[in-house]
Each structure stands twice: as C-alpha cells, then as structure tokens.
Write an enzyme that holds these catalytic residues in place. Structure first.
Site: not given
Ligand code: UDX
Length: 484
Positions: A27, A127
């Site tokens: 977020h 948010d």
């Molecule tokens: C959380 C929730 O799980 C997700 O469902 C919701 O849509 C947003 O909040 P998250 O699980 O972290 O997010 O997944 P995501 O939304 O895909 O965000 C991950 C972020 O981390 C992406 O911006 C991705 O670029 C970054 N990332 C991930 C990296 O930079 N390196 C990595 O190795 C893995």
C-alpha cells in the site's frame, strides 16, 4: 472591506494534500507513486506514515533523495499505538489497524485542528482499506477526502456487491464442493464469476463473519468520500468502472501508476541521479539476476514471484520446484527470506538439477526483470501491482492466487483479458509443468498477440491525451480547487 480582503487572502491557501496509506508495504509503495505524481504536478504533499513504517522506509528506500526535488513535499509521522518491539508482521495487519482505530484518530484530529497539519491541509487522500476513522474525521472537520484503493476495480466492485450476492443466495459458501458454483448477481460479471473467483475476504461460510462488516464499512465510506482513485485504466477495466461510477461518480482511474510516474519523470527530465523508487522497504534488492538474464536466450525464462506477503508450505514449494525442473525451462525464482512457512532447505539433488537453468534470488528488481528480453512468462500470485507490471511489460502470466483480490484478478487474466492461464488454487507438479509449457510453447503466439495489444493500450492510457493522463488532470484540478 479589510475583513473581506483578509478572508479572501486566508481563503487562497496553496492546496496541500495529506496522503495517509495503510501501513503495509504494497500500500505504501503505491501511495508513494501517487505522492510523487502529485508533487510533479505542483501539488504540496504531506506523506503521513506510521513511525514504524517511516523508519523502515528511511532504512531501505532512498525516499529522501527521491523527494528532495519537490519543495512542497514533506514526511510526517504518526504513532500506530503499538509498543516499539511489536513485530507488525504481515499477518498482524488487522491488529495494527485496530490499534490505529483507537489511538490514531484523536492524534490525527489534533494534528488537523491545532497541530502540525492545521491551517495548511486542504484535502486528504486516505487508503480506502482503512476502517474509516480518517473519513469520519474529514467529514466532521469539513475537509475534502478522497479514497485511494491499491487493488483492482474488479475487486472493489465485488466488495460493493456483497449485499446483492447475499440477497441472491450467493453467500455463504457451503464447503469446497461449492467453489465452482456460479455467482450471477454481480453486474458485469454474470457470465464468468464463480465462488472460487471472489476476493478471499468475501469467500465466507458464515454471514456473521466480521470480514463482511469490515468490507461493508470501507465500501460505505468510499461512497461517502468526495472521490475514489484507482490504479487501473479504462481500456482494462472500463466496464467495471462504469458500474463503480454509479455509486462513486468521481472515480479517477489513473493507472498503471508505475508506468504513469515513469513517463511523467521522463518528460519532466528529472535529475538522472534520482533513485528508481524502491519497491521494497523490507528486502534488499539483488540486481545480480539481471546479469544472469543477460546470458539467457530471448523469452526463454519464466519469472516466478509471489509478492511480499504470500507464504508457501514446504509441500507447495516442492511441487512448484519439481514442476519448474520437469518443464525443462530456464527460471528465475524469488524465494523471499520469509516465504516458506516451515524451515525448509531445498534438497541438494534439486539444486544440482537446476544449477544451469535456475536462478534463485531473495528479492528481484521486478520491473526491470519483467522488461528484460530473456523473460517470456511470469508465474505470479496475481497481486495487483505485479499484474499491472506484467501487463505493461507485455509478459503473459500463469496465475496462482493466494488471498485478498488475487482470485478475481487471476480470473480476469485467464477468462476476460486472455493474458495468461488461471491455475487458481491447485498446486501440483504435473499441472505446473503443463501450464509452463502451454504458456511458453503451445499457446505462446496466442498470448503474444493479446499481451502486446494490452501493453500498447496501457502505455497509451498514461501518455498525453490518454484516459489515465486526462483523469489525473481532473484529479489535480479538483485538489487545486480545494484550496479556494
Ligand atoms: C499486496 C496484496 O497481496 C495484493 O493482492 C494487492 O493487490 C496489493 O497489496 P503484494 O502481495 O506485495 O501486495 O503483491 P503486489 O501487489 O504484486 O506487489 C508486489 C510489489 O513488489 C510489486 O510492485 C513488485 O514489483 C515488487 N516486487 C515483488 C519486487 O520488486 N521484487 C520481488 O522480488 C517481488
């Protein structure tokens, strides 16, 4: 005359917006991108973080350099009411929110009425996943408030339709055998929505589940706010945005945020020394994997990453591993330090079997990886930021959703946008192997056509005259007039 002049002078405050994210990595990352976009547009921004998250940000992400170029930008912090030694781990987000509901509301009120934020704040962006104390406060103090949701429009619309689904008998869900039952009461999703595709917080077996109250409260608050910002674009979720706008007329679809910000920074010829905004405030990014990718053939690698929250059991880890090894494809796999639930060492024979084809990393520079010519597919958990990044990069996806908005995102990727394959909640080495070969070989051309077209539309939306570009201008105009 003098009083009138004084009141007019007082009225013309430069607009200042307070941005208040949910204290969780996914977020905060999105809200920082929004904060920088608004700063680029000349809006004064106060980014209000919890003390704990702000310390993490300063330690892991070069945010002070990132925002040094904007004189009207400032960080402020507020307590989340928990003791310093509290873990604030991912699975305790609800505990953090409950604590903030009790302790943060009076502190925020004091900041707005007589404290550091008084007399300057003309608008609040909060948010929308918060349970609403900031919205209540803004309405009480007559400060315009806009909700920002980090998830997809298709997820938000499902949240808005919970009452409809219940009235139509779509909920509660009666056991695993019920998961393929169709849900026909969500306008715009009548033909393809099943129980298993609903956002996980709605998949309840008991209507007294407190998650439903939480969803009802946050969606009701969003309808009471002065506007709703979504990280999506009209060509991707237009039909759903149409339905959302029947309840929230001022809905600003300004995404994909990462692409929007990158384009605006390039056009603004921002100082090249500016660090790429880090995507992690918890993990160190390992860029060595880019060198490994440089030595791989074009579109030969499947990138595997399950975001910042998903955890795997040992069994699931091994099923994915065998599936990847047996697919005979090259793979780059993000194994976050905290990702595997049990203490798990990958068996030596599997490590040996993959040495020349597999590369493991604790946290990758994901946007750069997805943009690399060697990457031909993305095995993802369907987090919204990852989904948008894959769409912009034109990389087809295999979706293995874990929770939250991910089930509905994966359904749209596979069934509606045709940008990949929805593996859903199966975790079996044979299925993993087959889906990798379907994505990278058998159906490669089919997905190439759809992903290239959607990537074009995504880039067009954030370019001059594009839908997200225009929606963002309307958002800035609204914020500017709050200062009058
Ligand atoms: C959380 C929730 O799980 C997700 O469902 C919701 O849509 C947003 O909040 P998250 O699980 O972290 O997010 O997944 P995501 O939304 O895909 O965000 C991950 C972020 O981390 C992406 O911006 C991705 O670029 C970054 N990332 C991930 C990296 O930079 N390196 C990595 O190795 C893995």
């Amino acid at each position: 005359m003098e009083n009138q002049l004084k009141s007019e002078v007082q009225q013309e405050r430069p607009p200042r917006v307070v941005i208040f994210p949910l204290p969780a990595q996914g977020h905060v990352n999105s809200m920082l991108k929004l904060a920088e976009l608004l700063s680029l547009a000349g809006i004064n921004v106060t980014f209000l973080n919890t003390d704990h998250l702000h310390n993490l940000l300063l330690r892991h992400a070069d945010v002070e350099t990132q925002f040094a170029a904007y004189p009207g930008f400032e960080f402020k912090t507020i307590s989340d009411g928990l003791p310093d030694d509290h873990s604030r781990s991912t699975d305790s987000v609800m505990e953090v929110l409950n604590s903030m509901n009790v302790t943060t509301k009076p502190v925020l009120k004091e900041m707005l009425v007589s404290g550091v934020l008084s007399n300057s704040v003309t608008c609040i962006i909060v948010d929308g996943a918060f349970t609403g104390f900031a919205t209540d406060l803004a309405i009480e103090l007559d400060i315009p408030i806009i909700h920002f949701r980090t998830v997809s429009a298709c997820c938000i619309w499902n949240h808005f339709c919970v009452d409809r689904i219940i009235e139509a008998g779509g909920l509660p869900i009666r056991g695993k055998e019920d998961m393929d039952r169709e849900i026909t009461s969500v306008p715009g999703m009548e033909c393809f929505l099943r129980c298993r595709d609903l956002p996980s917080f709605i998949q309840v077996s008991d209507l007294s589940d407190p998650k439903l109250d939480q969803i009802a409260r946050t969606t009701n608050q969003s309808c009471r706010a002065n506007g709703l910002i979504l990280n999506t674009f009209e060509d991707l979720e237009g039909p759903i945005l149409f339905h959302i706008r029947t309840l929230c007329p001022k809905t600003y679809a300004i995404g994909p945020l990462h692409a929007h910000l990158k384009l605006k920074l390039a056009n603004n010829k921002t100082d090249s020394k500016r660090p790429v905004s880090s995507t992690s405030i918890l993990f160190e990014v390992d860029t060595n994997c880019l060198n490994w990718l440089d030595s791989q053939p074009p579109k030969s690698v499947i990138y595997v990453s399950f975001g910042s929250i998903t955890t795997l059991t040992r069994n699931a880890l091994m099923e994915f591993w065998h599936g990847l090894v047996n697919s005979n494809k090259r793979f780059l796999w993000v194994l976050r330090p905290d990702m595997v639930a049990e203490d798990t060492e990958v068996p030596a024979e599997l490590m040996a079997a993959t040495r020349e084809r597999g590369y493991m990393v604790g946290w990758a520079p994901q946007e750069e990886v997805l943009g690399h010519h060697a990457v031909g597919g993305f095995l993802t958990h369907s987090g919204w930021n990852s989904t948008l990044e894959s769409i912009v990069a034109g990389v087809p996806m295999i979706c293995w959703p874990y929770f939250a908005d991910q089930p509905i995102n994966s359904r749209y990727v596979g069934e509606v946008w045709k940008l990949g394959i929805d593996m859903k909640d199966v975790c079996d080495r044979k299925i993993v192997e087959k889906m990798i070969n379907d994505l990278m070989v058998e159906r490669r051309e089919e997905f190439e056509r759809s992903t290239v077209e959607m990537a074009r539309l995504a880039t067009e939306s954030v370019s001059l005259g594009g839908s997200s570009y225009r929606n963002f201008d309307q958002l800035v105009d609204y914020i500017r007039q709050t200062g009058r």
